[in-house]
Each structure stands twice: as C-alpha cells, then as structure tokens.
Scaffold this motif. Structure first.
Motif, PDB file in Angstrom:
ATOM      1  N   GLN A  34       0.838  -1.200   0.000  1.00  0.00           N
ATOM      2  CA  GLN A  34       0.000   0.000   0.000  1.00  0.00           C
ATOM      3  C   GLN A  34       0.874   1.253   0.000  1.00  0.00           C
ATOM      4  O   GLN A  34       1.861   1.335   0.719  1.00  0.00           O
ATOM      5  N   LYS A  35       0.509   2.225  -0.835  1.00  0.00           N
ATOM      6  CA  LYS A  35       1.227   3.502  -0.840  1.00  0.00           C
ATOM      7  C   LYS A  35       0.889   4.266   0.425  1.00  0.00           C
ATOM      8  O   LYS A  35      -0.244   4.222   0.909  1.00  0.00           O
ATOM      9  N   ILE A  36       1.870   4.987   0.943  1.00  0.00           N
ATOM     10  CA  ILE A  36       1.690   5.693   2.202  1.00  0.00           C
ATOM     11  C   ILE A  36       2.448   7.016   2.153  1.00  0.00           C
ATOM     12  O   ILE A  36       3.526   7.097   1.560  1.00  0.00           O
ATOM     13  N   GLU A  37       1.871   8.051   2.728  1.00  0.00           N
ATOM     14  CA  GLU A  37       2.542   9.338   2.860  1.00  0.00           C
ATOM     15  C   GLU A  37       2.933   9.528   4.313  1.00  0.00           C
ATOM     16  O   GLU A  37       2.164   9.201   5.229  1.00  0.00           O
ATOM     17  N   ILE A  83       8.115  -0.193   6.359  1.00  0.00           N
ATOM     18  CA  ILE A  83       7.831   0.589   5.165  1.00  0.00           C
ATOM     19  C   ILE A  83       9.144   0.909   4.458  1.00  0.00           C
ATOM     20  O   ILE A  83      10.210   0.923   5.078  1.00  0.00           O
ATOM     21  N   ALA A  84       9.059   1.099   3.140  1.00  0.00           N
ATOM     22  CA  ALA A  84      10.247   1.486   2.389  1.00  0.00           C
ATOM     23  C   ALA A  84      10.789   2.788   2.962  1.00  0.00           C
ATOM     24  O   ALA A  84      10.031   3.722   3.238  1.00  0.00           O
ATOM     25  N   MET A  85      12.102   2.852   3.160  1.00  0.00           N
ATOM     26  CA  MET A  85      12.695   4.047   3.757  1.00  0.00           C
ATOM     27  C   MET A  85      12.467   5.251   2.851  1.00  0.00           C
ATOM     28  O   MET A  85      12.849   5.224   1.678  1.00  0.00           O
ATOM     29  N   PRO A  86      11.818   6.299   3.333  1.00  0.00           N
ATOM     30  CA  PRO A  86      11.584   7.479   2.509  1.00  0.00           C
ATOM     31  C   PRO A  86      12.900   8.089   2.014  1.00  0.00           C
ATOM     32  O   PRO A  86      13.936   7.979   2.676  1.00  0.00           O
ATOM     33  N   TYR A 124       6.878  12.681   2.813  1.00  0.00           N
ATOM     34  CA  TYR A 124       7.550  11.743   1.924  1.00  0.00           C
ATOM     35  C   TYR A 124       6.588  10.648   1.490  1.00  0.00           C
ATOM     36  O   TYR A 124       5.625  10.323   2.189  1.00  0.00           O
ATOM     37  N   SER A 125       6.883  10.068   0.346  1.00  0.00           N
ATOM     38  CA  SER A 125       6.091   8.946  -0.165  1.00  0.00           C
ATOM     39  C   SER A 125       6.819   7.639   0.153  1.00  0.00           C
ATOM     40  O   SER A 125       8.053   7.565   0.106  1.00  0.00           O
ATOM     41  N   SER A 126       6.048   6.610   0.458  1.00  0.00           N
ATOM     42  CA  SER A 126       6.619   5.310   0.769  1.00  0.00           C
ATOM     43  C   SER A 126       5.581   4.232   0.455  1.00  0.00           C
ATOM     44  O   SER A 126       4.551   4.505  -0.145  1.00  0.00           O
ATOM     45  N   ARG A 127       5.865   3.001   0.860  1.00  0.00           N
ATOM     46  CA  ARG A 127       4.904   1.908   0.719  1.00  0.00           C
ATOM     47  C   ARG A 127       5.134   0.911   1.852  1.00  0.00           C
ATOM     48  O   ARG A 127       6.233   0.833   2.419  1.00  0.00           O
TER      49      ARG A 127
END
Length: 231
Positions: free
Chosen positions: A18-21, A46-49, A32-35
């Motif tokens: 899931q995409k996450i801000e 979550i992926a490191m911003p 930042y955007s992450s997932r």
C-alpha cells in the motif's frame, strides 16, 4: 465543509504494498512517499523514505504521521520509529498503530486559520481555463479566511456575496505560495459583532488536486503544531 471522523482498527486498513505518505514530527513541513513492505502484529515495515535521492534516517523513538487512501477515504495514524535497516532493502520499522482515523475525501476536516485570500466573482459558465473579458472586468476583493478545509473556505468580508455566486479564489499559504480554485458561495451570515461584516462559506467546485494536496498538507501541519502545543 467539516466531515465526520471515525476510528478504525489499523489491521483492517493497512495492507502490504500500500502507498503511504509520511510526515515527520520534528519537520511537519516536509512529507515523503513510501509503501508498506511487511505487516506484523506489533509492527510494520515501510520502504525508507528518500529526500533528493538520499535515505531519510530518522532516530529511533521518533514519532511520525502516516496517511493512506482506500476506497475514496483518507486514513491517518500516528506511529513510532522502532528501528531502521539498509540491508537487504532500506526500511523503517514502525510500531503498529492501534487505530486509524478516517476522513471521507468529500468531507474534509476544517481548522481555524486566518490567511489572506483574494476573491473575484464571475459568471457561472466561466472556468479557470477561460480568460473572457466579462471576467477580467469583475472587481477583486481582499479578504481573510475564518477557517479552511480541503473542501472549501470560510471568509470574513464586508461584501455580502449572494448564495450561489461563483468566485475565483487565490489563497495564500505560508511556505507554499498561492493556490487557485473556483468556488461557490453556499452560506452567508452577518456577524453579531459587526453588522457591516459577513461570514461567508465557499465550497470548492474546481480545484487541481495538486493544489488541494498543498492545502491539506498545510492543515495537517497546523493540526500537528497545535497538538504539540496542547491546543
């Protein structure tokens, strides 16, 4: 313009990929955007911003705010950075929030804010892309907002715009410049403290989503700052 807020168990909303801000507690003006990479009962990864190509290395124990969108609704939550890893993939490990706050996209949270805004009435058939002479000749009024939301604004004005009036809006946001929108006057009320001044509610009828995102980001920043100050 003010929407209802529901609290929902995070495990029912947050999903892998899931995409996450992300907003940072110590830098609320940045996001930042992450997932979401992994989900466990007590934590999620979550992926490191990234910021300008460089990983954002938040200290352990830092609080962050997250936002995801599911089925046309925004879900916000607060979490804490438990750990961070760079191998095999750079990730943040966050505490699993116990619940998320839901706000419908079409029913935005409203916050009190006094911002400079320029209002220009124009014929309803006009749009942002048109630049017709009748619109150019319309007067422009300098006003101040009483409150703002992602769905519209409420202004204080000595001009009693009629309900249904279409207006061009140029709203000044600190650190973001001016955002433009088209709106419609939906409510007008004379202030009890000054019979020559009016409170006017305007809903957005045409706004670029990038501009709306700037406004929502500013509102989110205000909420965070006021929460930190105990307001």
């Amino acid at each position: 313009m003010e929407g209802e807020v529901d609290f929902i168990a995070a495990v029912n909303i947050l999903k892998i990929n899931q995409k996450i801000e992300i907003w940072l507690e110590n830098k609320p003006e940045e996001h930042y955007s992450s997932r979401i990479e992994e989900i466990h009962p007590d934590q999620l990864s979550i992926a490191m911003p990234m910021s300008k190509g460089t990983p954002v290395l938040m200290p352990r124990g830092s609080n962050i705010w997250g936002k995801v969108i599911v089925n046309e609704a925004v879900y916000c939550f607060v979490s804490t950075v438990i750990d961070r890893k760079v191998q095999p993939l750079p990730i943040w490990i966050l505490s699993m929030p116990t619940e998320v706050k839901k706000v419908q996209l079409r029913a935005f949270v409203r916050v009190v804010a006094s911002l400079a805004v320029r209002i220009k009435p124009f014929p309803p058939q006009e749009s942002l892309e048109q630049n017709c002479t009748p619109f150019i000749e319309q007067p422009e009024f300098q006003c101040v907002t009483k409150d703002i939301s992602g769905g519209g604004i409420q202004i204080v004005s000595q001009i009693p715009f009629s309900t249904g009036t279409a207006v061009a809006i140029n709203l000044h946001l600190p650190d973001s410049g001016v955002i433009a929108a088209i709106g419609e006057v939906v409510r007008i009320q004379q202030l009890e403290t000054n019979k020559h001044t009016f409170s006017i509610a305007i809903k957005f009828t045409d706004i670029i989503e990038k501009e709306r995102s700037k406004l929502i980001k500013y509102i989110f920043k205000l909420q965070l700052e006021r929460r930190q100050k105990g307001f």
